[in-house]
Design an enzyme around this catalytic site. Structure first.
Site, mmCIF file in Angstrom:
data_model
loop_
_atom_site.group_PDB
_atom_site.id
_atom_site.type_symbol
_atom_site.label_atom_id
_atom_site.label_comp_id
_atom_site.label_asym_id
_atom_site.label_seq_id
_atom_site.Cartn_x
_atom_site.Cartn_y
_atom_site.Cartn_z
ATOM 1 N N GLU A 95 103.068 -27.255 -4.559
ATOM 2 C CA GLU A 95 103.567 -27.852 -5.776
ATOM 3 C C GLU A 95 102.532 -27.770 -6.899
ATOM 4 O OE1 GLU A 95 106.932 -30.790 -4.044
ATOM 5 O OE2 GLU A 95 104.927 -31.639 -4.016
ATOM 6 N N CYS A 108 98.188 -29.253 -13.215
ATOM 7 C CA CYS A 108 97.551 -29.713 -11.979
ATOM 8 C C CYS A 108 97.944 -28.723 -10.881
ATOM 9 C CB CYS A 108 98.059 -31.124 -11.679
ATOM 10 S SG CYS A 108 97.436 -31.799 -10.153
ATOM 11 N N CYS A 115 96.363 -29.772 3.719
ATOM 12 C CA CYS A 115 94.959 -30.122 3.531
ATOM 13 C C CYS A 115 94.412 -30.621 4.857
ATOM 14 C CB CYS A 115 94.815 -31.219 2.479
ATOM 15 S SG CYS A 115 93.100 -31.571 2.022
ATOM 16 N N CYS A 119 92.569 -37.614 4.333
ATOM 17 C CA CYS A 119 92.363 -38.900 3.655
ATOM 18 C C CYS A 119 93.567 -39.792 3.956
ATOM 19 C CB CYS A 119 92.202 -38.686 2.150
ATOM 20 S SG CYS A 119 90.766 -37.656 1.767
ATOM 21 N N CYS A 122 96.704 -40.279 1.334
ATOM 22 C CA CYS A 122 97.226 -39.118 0.604
ATOM 23 C C CYS A 122 98.398 -38.470 1.345
ATOM 24 C CB CYS A 122 96.110 -38.101 0.406
ATOM 25 S SG CYS A 122 96.642 -36.637 -0.507
ATOM 26 N N GLU A 169 92.014 -29.090 -0.606
ATOM 27 C CA GLU A 169 90.617 -29.365 -0.967
ATOM 28 C C GLU A 169 90.036 -28.053 -1.515
ATOM 29 O OE1 GLU A 169 88.213 -31.743 -1.396
ATOM 30 O OE2 GLU A 169 87.063 -29.949 -1.866
ATOM 31 N N SER A 200 88.347 -30.979 -8.484
ATOM 32 C CA SER A 200 88.268 -32.299 -7.865
ATOM 33 C C SER A 200 88.042 -32.123 -6.367
ATOM 34 C CB SER A 200 89.574 -33.060 -8.119
ATOM 35 O OG SER A 200 89.533 -34.313 -7.472
ATOM 36 N N SER A 222 86.219 -37.529 -5.512
ATOM 37 C CA SER A 222 87.065 -38.599 -4.980
ATOM 38 C C SER A 222 86.206 -39.561 -4.186
ATOM 39 C CB SER A 222 88.153 -37.995 -4.090
ATOM 40 O OG SER A 222 89.040 -37.245 -4.882
ATOM 41 N N LEU A 223 85.779 -40.634 -4.831
ATOM 42 C CA LEU A 223 84.860 -41.560 -4.177
ATOM 43 C C LEU A 223 85.641 -42.603 -3.358
ATOM 44 C CD1 LEU A 223 81.854 -42.151 -3.894
ATOM 45 C CD2 LEU A 223 82.000 -43.574 -5.950
ATOM 46 N N HIS A 224 86.474 -43.377 -4.026
ATOM 47 C CA HIS A 224 87.437 -44.286 -3.386
ATOM 48 C C HIS A 224 86.866 -45.486 -2.631
ATOM 49 C CE1 HIS A 224 90.342 -41.451 -4.695
ATOM 50 N NE2 HIS A 224 90.122 -40.557 -3.766
ATOM 51 N N ASN A 299 99.677 -44.348 -5.572
ATOM 52 C CA ASN A 299 101.074 -43.909 -5.625
ATOM 53 C C ASN A 299 101.642 -43.887 -4.218
ATOM 54 O OD1 ASN A 299 101.314 -43.340 -8.485
ATOM 55 N ND2 ASN A 299 99.789 -41.770 -8.084
ATOM 56 N N CYS A 342 99.617 -38.361 -8.511
ATOM 57 C CA CYS A 342 98.476 -38.083 -7.623
ATOM 58 C C CYS A 342 98.806 -38.468 -6.201
ATOM 59 C CB CYS A 342 97.257 -38.905 -8.014
ATOM 60 S SG CYS A 342 96.745 -38.710 -9.685
HETATM 61 N N1 SAH Z 1 91.185 -32.628 -2.469
HETATM 62 C C1 SAH Z 1 90.833 -32.964 -3.830
HETATM 63 C C2 SAH Z 1 92.046 -32.985 -4.757
HETATM 64 C C3 SAH Z 1 93.027 -34.028 -4.322
HETATM 65 S S1 SAH Z 1 94.176 -34.809 -5.301
HETATM 66 C C4 SAH Z 1 90.169 -34.307 -3.851
HETATM 67 O O1 SAH Z 1 90.154 -34.991 -2.836
HETATM 68 O O2 SAH Z 1 89.611 -34.689 -4.884
HETATM 69 C C5 SAH Z 1 93.492 -35.539 -6.680
HETATM 70 C C6 SAH Z 1 93.219 -37.055 -6.578
HETATM 71 O O3 SAH Z 1 94.356 -37.845 -6.185
HETATM 72 C C7 SAH Z 1 92.125 -37.334 -5.584
HETATM 73 O O4 SAH Z 1 91.186 -38.193 -6.149
HETATM 74 C C8 SAH Z 1 92.899 -38.019 -4.497
HETATM 75 O O5 SAH Z 1 92.062 -38.799 -3.705
HETATM 76 C C9 SAH Z 1 93.916 -38.813 -5.264
HETATM 77 N N2 SAH Z 1 94.998 -39.320 -4.439
HETATM 78 C C10 SAH Z 1 95.383 -38.866 -3.220
HETATM 79 N N3 SAH Z 1 96.421 -39.585 -2.760
HETATM 80 C C11 SAH Z 1 96.699 -40.509 -3.688
HETATM 81 C C12 SAH Z 1 97.697 -41.528 -3.796
HETATM 82 N N4 SAH Z 1 98.618 -41.691 -2.864
HETATM 83 N N5 SAH Z 1 97.710 -42.281 -4.922
HETATM 84 C C13 SAH Z 1 96.808 -42.057 -5.894
HETATM 85 N N6 SAH Z 1 95.864 -41.110 -5.855
HETATM 86 C C14 SAH Z 1 95.806 -40.348 -4.766
#
Ligand code: SAH
Length: 375
Positions: A95, A108, A115, A119, A122, A169, A200, A222-224, A299, A342
């Site tokens: 997508e 995007c 992937c 995570c 996701c 990724e 990213s 993506s720290l989180h 999301n 996202c």
């Molecule tokens: N693999 C890359 C790109 C991923 S998507 C990465 O990890 O950075 C881009 C962003 O969306 C990342 O920061 C990811 O962690 C975030 N993301 C993933 N799932 C999500 C969700 N359900 N809600 C909000 N953000 C999310």
């Protein structure tokens, strides 16, 4: 045979020059002309390339092709966001999402089918890893989006920014992502500035060091989570490359690239990583550093155990960071009514299209998708 012909889409300039020299005995400027046709004008048909001699075009037809992925579905969100599902092969789809904003348009894009990072929050992770996209498949997303958007802005300037925030990724597909980025930056192709191409990553430390040497683009990480215990759980690659190693790689990247700052993405998960103490821990990690925090309201997607933090909690979190001297902003959710936000991207041609089209054929091949029903 068509299959033997070289796909010119995705060949960086030096490779295209080598191709026209070796295969066609032509001068490098022919490669430059070809690039302008393919990317700037969005042409996939050699016969219309009017400033190339007829016999050169005929020669091209026999050894080369310009093949782009096929669009399976397009969806338009009430906020103007568009999402395309592209067919990669018989069963797989990916997508691509276009997000229009005043004065800019962000595409995007995806770098892999599925992937492997796993995570926990996701949607893409749930489908597992299938394969890397080729350079042509990565660049093809931009090529197609430009064609589809052509009617919205005749000057072709509708895509001002490209972000690798779709499926996959990107640093795990380094070999194909870097040549694709070279095409995004090339002035004969998409001619984007380095600040408008963002990669990213979930934090593949060795590849961040490699990228610092080889290609200068904006980096988002993506720290989180503000500590290893929590990050190990949310972003499992952290067990291999913990936070202090990741941050050291980030500061190195900025030094090496003369970059302004790294954007750290932080998904807001209710009751998990959204407490005031987490904000204070984050501030200790990032204060005084070239860092910005982008808070992403979680999301939702089918089968997830997480919930989005309430808006007031997210604002409070931002305020604590700001009070402690760290710039933090809240990402506006876009396209969630079409599952384009996202972390909501999960494209498999077989299940998604049949579900979308509402046919009786809908037999999602992965159990977790069975109750989706797109309610
Ligand atoms: N693999 C890359 C790109 C991923 S998507 C990465 O990890 O950075 C881009 C962003 O969306 C990342 O920061 C990811 O962690 C975030 N993301 C993933 N799932 C999500 C969700 N359900 N809600 C909000 N953000 C999310």
């Amino acid at each position: 045979m068509a299959g033997d012909r070289v796909n010119l889409l995705g060949l960086p300039r030096t490779e295209l020059e080598a191709f026209v020299a070796l295969e066609l005995g032509a001068k490098p400027f022919r490669a430059r002309q070809l690039m302008k046709w393919i990317y700037r004008r969005g042409t996939a048909d050699f016969s219309t390339m009017s400033d190339l001699a007829r016999d050169f075009r005929e020669q091209l037809e026999t050894v080369a092709r310009i093949s782009v992925p096929q669009i399976v579905t397009e969806q338009l969100s009430s906020d103007g966001t568009r999402k395309w599902m592209l067919r990669m092969d018989e069963v797989q789809g990916i997508e691509t999402v276009y997000i229009p904003e005043p004065g800019r348009g962000t595409l995007c894009i995806s770098s892999q089918v599925g992937c492997a990072m796993d995570c926990s929050f996701c949607a893409t992770a749930q489908q597992g890893f299938n394969r890397n996209l080729s350079v042509a498949e990565i660049v093809g997303q931009v090529w197609l989006a430009r064609r589809e958007l052509a009617e919205t802005r005749a000057d072709g300037r509708n895509i001002t920014n490209i972000v690798f925030m779709g499926m996959g990724e990107p640093l795990a597909n380094y070999r194909n992502v870097v040549p694709a980025m070279r095409i995004f930056l090339d002035d004969l192709a998409y001619d984007l500035s380095r600040r408008r191409v963002t990669l990213s990553t979930s934090g593949l430390v060795p590849q961040i060091y490699k990228l610092a040497e080889e290609c200068n683009v904006a980096l988002a990480v993506s720290l989180h989570a503000p500590n290893d215990e929590l990050r190990n759980e949310l972003v499992p690659i952290n067990r291999k490359h913990p936070i202090d190693e990741l941050l050291a790689a980030c500061w190195h990247y900025i030094d090496k690239q003369n970059g302004r700052s790294i954007t750290f993405e932080y998904v807001m998960l209710d009751g998990v990583n959204d407490k005031p103490e987490h904000a204070r821990q984050l501030a200790r990690l990032l204060r005084g550093r070239p860092a910005k925090l982008n808070l992403i309201p979680f999301n939702i997607f089918p089968g997830t155990r997480y919930h989005r933090s309430p808006a007031a909690t997210i604002r409070r979190f931002r305020d604590i960071l700001n009070e402690h001297g760290v710039i933090a902003t809240i990402r506006k959710t876009r396209g969630d009514d079409i599952d384009a936000a996202c972390g909501q991207l999960a494209g498999r041609v077989t299940d998604r299209t049949t579900v979308r089209l509402g046919t009786k054929l809908a037999t999602p091949s992965r159990p977790h998708r069975a109750p989706v029903a797109e309610a």
